[in-house]
Design a protein around this motif. Structure first.
Motif, PDB file in Angstrom:
ATOM      1  N   ARG A 147       6.490   0.428  -2.107  1.00 21.09           N
ATOM      2  CA  ARG A 147       6.162  -0.719  -1.251  1.00 21.09           C
ATOM      3  C   ARG A 147       7.375  -1.137  -0.424  1.00 21.09           C
ATOM      4  O   ARG A 147       7.273  -1.385   0.787  1.00 21.09           O
ATOM      5  CB  ARG A 147       5.707  -1.890  -2.132  1.00 21.09           C
ATOM      6  CG  ARG A 147       5.422  -3.195  -1.377  1.00 21.09           C
ATOM      7  CD  ARG A 147       5.396  -4.375  -2.338  1.00 21.09           C
ATOM      8  NE  ARG A 147       6.679  -4.507  -3.029  1.00 21.09           N
ATOM      9  CZ  ARG A 147       6.866  -5.235  -4.129  1.00 21.09           C
ATOM     10  NH1 ARG A 147       5.864  -5.879  -4.684  1.00 21.09           N
ATOM     11  NH2 ARG A 147       8.073  -5.307  -4.681  1.00 21.09           N
ATOM     12  N   ASP A 148       8.533  -1.167  -1.066  1.00 29.46           N
ATOM     13  CA  ASP A 148       9.747  -1.644  -0.385  1.00 29.46           C
ATOM     14  C   ASP A 148      10.196  -0.711   0.736  1.00 29.46           C
ATOM     15  O   ASP A 148      10.854  -1.156   1.683  1.00 29.46           O
ATOM     16  CB  ASP A 148      10.888  -1.810  -1.398  1.00 29.46           C
ATOM     17  CG  ASP A 148      10.622  -2.930  -2.401  1.00 29.46           C
ATOM     18  OD1 ASP A 148       9.710  -3.748  -2.156  1.00 29.46           O
ATOM     19  OD2 ASP A 148      11.325  -2.970  -3.433  1.00 29.46           O
ATOM     20  N   VAL A 149       9.857   0.579   0.636  1.00 25.00           N
ATOM     21  CA  VAL A 149      10.289   1.531   1.673  1.00 25.00           C
ATOM     22  C   VAL A 149       9.143   1.890   2.612  1.00 25.00           C
ATOM     23  O   VAL A 149       9.245   2.849   3.389  1.00 25.00           O
ATOM     24  CB  VAL A 149      10.892   2.817   1.048  1.00 25.00           C
ATOM     25  CG1 VAL A 149      12.105   2.476   0.208  1.00 25.00           C
ATOM     26  CG2 VAL A 149       9.853   3.591   0.240  1.00 25.00           C
ATOM     27  N   GLY A 150       8.053   1.115   2.573  1.00 26.39           N
ATOM     28  CA  GLY A 150       6.941   1.354   3.489  1.00 26.39           C
ATOM     29  C   GLY A 150       6.074   2.534   3.108  1.00 26.39           C
ATOM     30  O   GLY A 150       5.446   3.158   3.980  1.00 26.39           O
ATOM     31  N   GLY A 151       5.995   2.847   1.818  1.00 24.81           N
ATOM     32  CA  GLY A 151       5.237   4.003   1.383  1.00 24.81           C
ATOM     33  C   GLY A 151       3.818   3.713   0.937  1.00 24.81           C
ATOM     34  O   GLY A 151       3.157   4.599   0.390  1.00 24.81           O
ATOM     35  N   LEU A 152       3.342   2.483   1.187  1.00 22.77           N
ATOM     36  CA  LEU A 152       1.972   2.133   0.804  1.00 22.77           C
ATOM     37  C   LEU A 152       1.142   1.787   2.035  1.00 22.77           C
ATOM     38  O   LEU A 152       1.655   1.215   2.998  1.00 22.77           O
ATOM     39  CB  LEU A 152       1.972   0.928  -0.150  1.00 22.77           C
ATOM     40  CG  LEU A 152       2.747   1.065  -1.460  1.00 22.77           C
ATOM     41  CD1 LEU A 152       2.593  -0.207  -2.278  1.00 22.77           C
ATOM     42  CD2 LEU A 152       2.278   2.281  -2.250  1.00 22.77           C
ATOM     43  N   ARG A 153      -0.155   2.128   1.975  1.00 22.10           N
ATOM     44  CA  ARG A 153      -1.072   1.760   3.044  1.00 22.10           C
ATOM     45  C   ARG A 153      -1.122   0.235   3.158  1.00 22.10           C
ATOM     46  O   ARG A 153      -1.071  -0.472   2.147  1.00 22.10           O
ATOM     47  CB  ARG A 153      -2.460   2.321   2.734  1.00 22.10           C
ATOM     48  CG  ARG A 153      -3.486   2.104   3.848  1.00 22.10           C
ATOM     49  CD  ARG A 153      -4.844   2.683   3.465  1.00 22.10           C
ATOM     50  NE  ARG A 153      -4.786   4.136   3.303  1.00 22.10           N
ATOM     51  CZ  ARG A 153      -4.923   4.763   2.151  1.00 22.10           C
ATOM     52  NH1 ARG A 153      -5.131   4.075   1.030  1.00 22.10           N
ATOM     53  NH2 ARG A 153      -4.854   6.083   2.089  1.00 22.10           N
ATOM     54  N   GLU A 154      -1.227  -0.256   4.375  1.00 23.36           N
ATOM     55  CA  GLU A 154      -1.268  -1.702   4.594  1.00 23.36           C
ATOM     56  C   GLU A 154      -2.415  -2.318   3.794  1.00 23.36           C
ATOM     57  O   GLU A 154      -3.549  -1.823   3.799  1.00 23.36           O
ATOM     58  CB  GLU A 154      -1.446  -2.008   6.083  1.00 23.36           C
ATOM     59  CG  GLU A 154      -1.354  -3.489   6.406  1.00 23.36           C
ATOM     60  CD  GLU A 154      -1.438  -3.773   7.893  1.00 23.36           C
ATOM     61  OE1 GLU A 154      -1.525  -4.962   8.251  1.00 23.36           O
ATOM     62  OE2 GLU A 154      -1.434  -2.807   8.690  1.00 23.36           O
ATOM     63  N   GLY A 155      -2.115  -3.401   3.100  1.00 27.78           N
ATOM     64  CA  GLY A 155      -3.123  -4.095   2.309  1.00 27.78           C
ATOM     65  C   GLY A 155      -3.189  -3.648   0.858  1.00 27.78           C
ATOM     66  O   GLY A 155      -3.859  -4.290   0.037  1.00 27.78           O
ATOM     67  N   THR A 156      -2.509  -2.555   0.524  1.00 28.49           N
ATOM     68  CA  THR A 156      -2.498  -2.082  -0.864  1.00 28.49           C
ATOM     69  C   THR A 156      -1.596  -2.974  -1.699  1.00 28.49           C
ATOM     70  O   THR A 156      -0.429  -3.167  -1.364  1.00 28.49           O
ATOM     71  CB  THR A 156      -1.993  -0.624  -0.954  1.00 28.49           C
ATOM     72  OG1 THR A 156      -2.827   0.213  -0.160  1.00 28.49           O
ATOM     73  CG2 THR A 156      -1.997  -0.134  -2.392  1.00 28.49           C
ATOM     74  N   THR A 157      -2.132  -3.540  -2.746  1.00 24.12           N
ATOM     75  CA  THR A 157      -1.337  -4.415  -3.605  1.00 24.12           C
ATOM     76  C   THR A 157      -0.505  -3.581  -4.581  1.00 24.12           C
ATOM     77  O   THR A 157      -0.759  -2.394  -4.782  1.00 24.12           O
ATOM     78  CB  THR A 157      -2.231  -5.364  -4.418  1.00 24.12           C
ATOM     79  OG1 THR A 157      -3.005  -4.579  -5.348  1.00 24.12           O
ATOM     80  CG2 THR A 157      -3.166  -6.156  -3.512  1.00 24.12           C
ATOM     81  N   LEU A 158       0.466  -4.244  -5.190  1.00 18.12           N
ATOM     82  CA  LEU A 158       1.300  -3.567  -6.177  1.00 18.12           C
ATOM     83  C   LEU A 158       0.444  -3.089  -7.356  1.00 18.12           C
ATOM     84  O   LEU A 158       0.619  -1.966  -7.853  1.00 18.12           O
ATOM     85  CB  LEU A 158       2.398  -4.512  -6.682  1.00 18.12           C
ATOM     86  CG  LEU A 158       3.371  -3.933  -7.711  1.00 18.12           C
ATOM     87  CD1 LEU A 158       4.142  -2.756  -7.142  1.00 18.12           C
ATOM     88  CD2 LEU A 158       4.337  -5.026  -8.193  1.00 18.12           C
ATOM     89  N   ALA A 159      -0.507  -3.914  -7.777  1.00 15.29           N
ATOM     90  CA  ALA A 159      -1.382  -3.535  -8.896  1.00 15.29           C
ATOM     91  C   ALA A 159      -2.225  -2.309  -8.541  1.00 15.29           C
ATOM     92  O   ALA A 159      -2.390  -1.397  -9.363  1.00 15.29           O
ATOM     93  CB  ALA A 159      -2.288  -4.704  -9.276  1.00 15.29           C
ATOM     94  N   GLU A 160      -2.757  -2.287  -7.311  1.00 17.50           N
ATOM     95  CA  GLU A 160      -3.561  -1.131  -6.882  1.00 17.50           C
ATOM     96  C   GLU A 160      -2.710   0.131  -6.815  1.00 17.50           C
ATOM     97  O   GLU A 160      -3.153   1.210  -7.234  1.00 17.50           O
ATOM     98  CB  GLU A 160      -4.194  -1.412  -5.522  1.00 17.50           C
ATOM     99  CG  GLU A 160      -5.310  -2.449  -5.569  1.00 17.50           C
ATOM    100  CD  GLU A 160      -5.731  -2.935  -4.189  1.00 17.50           C
ATOM    101  OE1 GLU A 160      -6.839  -3.485  -4.095  1.00 17.50           O
ATOM    102  OE2 GLU A 160      -4.958  -2.754  -3.218  1.00 17.50           O
ATOM    103  N   ALA A 161      -1.499  -0.002  -6.278  1.00 15.31           N
ATOM    104  CA  ALA A 161      -0.607   1.157  -6.181  1.00 15.31           C
ATOM    105  C   ALA A 161      -0.245   1.685  -7.567  1.00 15.31           C
ATOM    106  O   ALA A 161      -0.199   2.902  -7.791  1.00 15.31           O
ATOM    107  CB  ALA A 161       0.655   0.780  -5.409  1.00 15.31           C
ATOM    108  N   THR A 162      -0.014   0.770  -8.504  1.00 12.73           N
ATOM    109  CA  THR A 162       0.290   1.183  -9.879  1.00 12.73           C
ATOM    110  C   THR A 162      -0.897   1.921 -10.488  1.00 12.73           C
ATOM    111  O   THR A 162      -0.725   2.952 -11.154  1.00 12.73           O
ATOM    112  CB  THR A 162       0.648  -0.037 -10.743  1.00 12.73           C
ATOM    113  OG1 THR A 162       1.763  -0.733 -10.152  1.00 12.73           O
ATOM    114  CG2 THR A 162       1.024   0.378 -12.158  1.00 12.73           C
ATOM    115  N   ASP A 163      -2.111   1.416 -10.243  1.00 15.71           N
ATOM    116  CA  ASP A 163      -3.310   2.083 -10.759  1.00 15.71           C
ATOM    117  C   ASP A 163      -3.472   3.483 -10.176  1.00 15.71           C
ATOM    118  O   ASP A 163      -3.873   4.420 -10.875  1.00 15.71           O
ATOM    119  CB  ASP A 163      -4.559   1.259 -10.442  1.00 15.71           C
ATOM    120  CG  ASP A 163      -4.679   0.017 -11.320  1.00 15.71           C
ATOM    121  OD1 ASP A 163      -3.984  -0.050 -12.357  1.00 15.71           O
ATOM    122  OD2 ASP A 163      -5.457  -0.883 -10.951  1.00 15.71           O
TER     123      ASP A 163
END
Length: 201
Positions: A147-163
């Motif tokens: 998330r901090d380096v811009g590696g997540l799709r916009e709107g993806t939460t930390l919980a969703e990314a962890t899942d």
């Protein structure tokens, strides 16, 4: 600066403990938790059964020790520390996949033991819950870095990314590809990186 040298007694005690843990690990993997008796472990480790109890607390103590050996392996903390300096999301995912592979190669027998035994033994289930929390916490740290380096799709939460990371790099990803599909570690690692990257971005 190193500490004082260990006494011969301390060295013997450490060697005995290691022998018991390794014996239990081999026998648990070969025969299963329930079929393995303390006497079997004692024979394999070349110690008296009473020594197994005294040094490790019996089978339940050995399970807890094996869980700690796997879920607190130094490579995990070292990897998370290294990733703090990485800014390329693909590099972070590649390293995550590589470490997950290394953990499977080194501790896959313990993971399989826990997953197959936990449904039938409450204390083993509790040890697995602890290991799983440590595992997911590590993946949450990876998700936060992405998330901090811009590696997540916009709107993806930390919980969703962890899942999502758990879906690809949790227990089932490598085991399904290796055990069910007969893939190699290299094939599995490459595919998991590609799919996780697509899912996260």
């Amino acid at each position: 600066m190193t500490g004082p040298p260990k006494s011969r007694r301390a060295e013997y005690a450490a060697a005995t403990r290691t022998a018991i843990i390794e014996a239990a690990r081999v026998l648990f993997a070969r025969k299963g938790y329930f079929a393995t008796k303390i006497e079997d472990i004692a024979v394999e480790a070349r110690v008296a059964p009473a020594t197994v109890y005294a040094v490790t607390g019996g089978k339940q103590g050995l399970i807890r020790t094996l869980v700690d050996l796997w879920s607190q392996a130094p490579i995990v903390a070292q990897t998370l520390s290294r990733q703090e300096a990485l800014a390329d999301p693909d590099e972070i995912l590649r390293e995550t996949a590589a470490v997950t592979r290394s953990m499977r190669e080194t501790y896959g027998d313990i993971m399989r033991l826990m997953l197959t035994t936990a449904p039938h033994h409450e204390e083993v289930a509790e040890s697995l819950r602890l290991a799983t929390k440590r595992y997911r916490d590590a993946l949450e740290t990876v998700a936060a870095r992405l998330r901090d380096v811009g590696g997540l799709r916009e709107g993806t939460t930390l919980a969703e990314a962890t899942d999502i990371l758990w879906f690809y790099f949790g227990y089932s990803g490598y085991f399904t590809l290796l055990d069910d599909n007969g893939w190699t570690f290299e094939q599995s690692e490459r595919w998991l990186v590609t799919q996780a990257a697509a899912a996260l971005r």
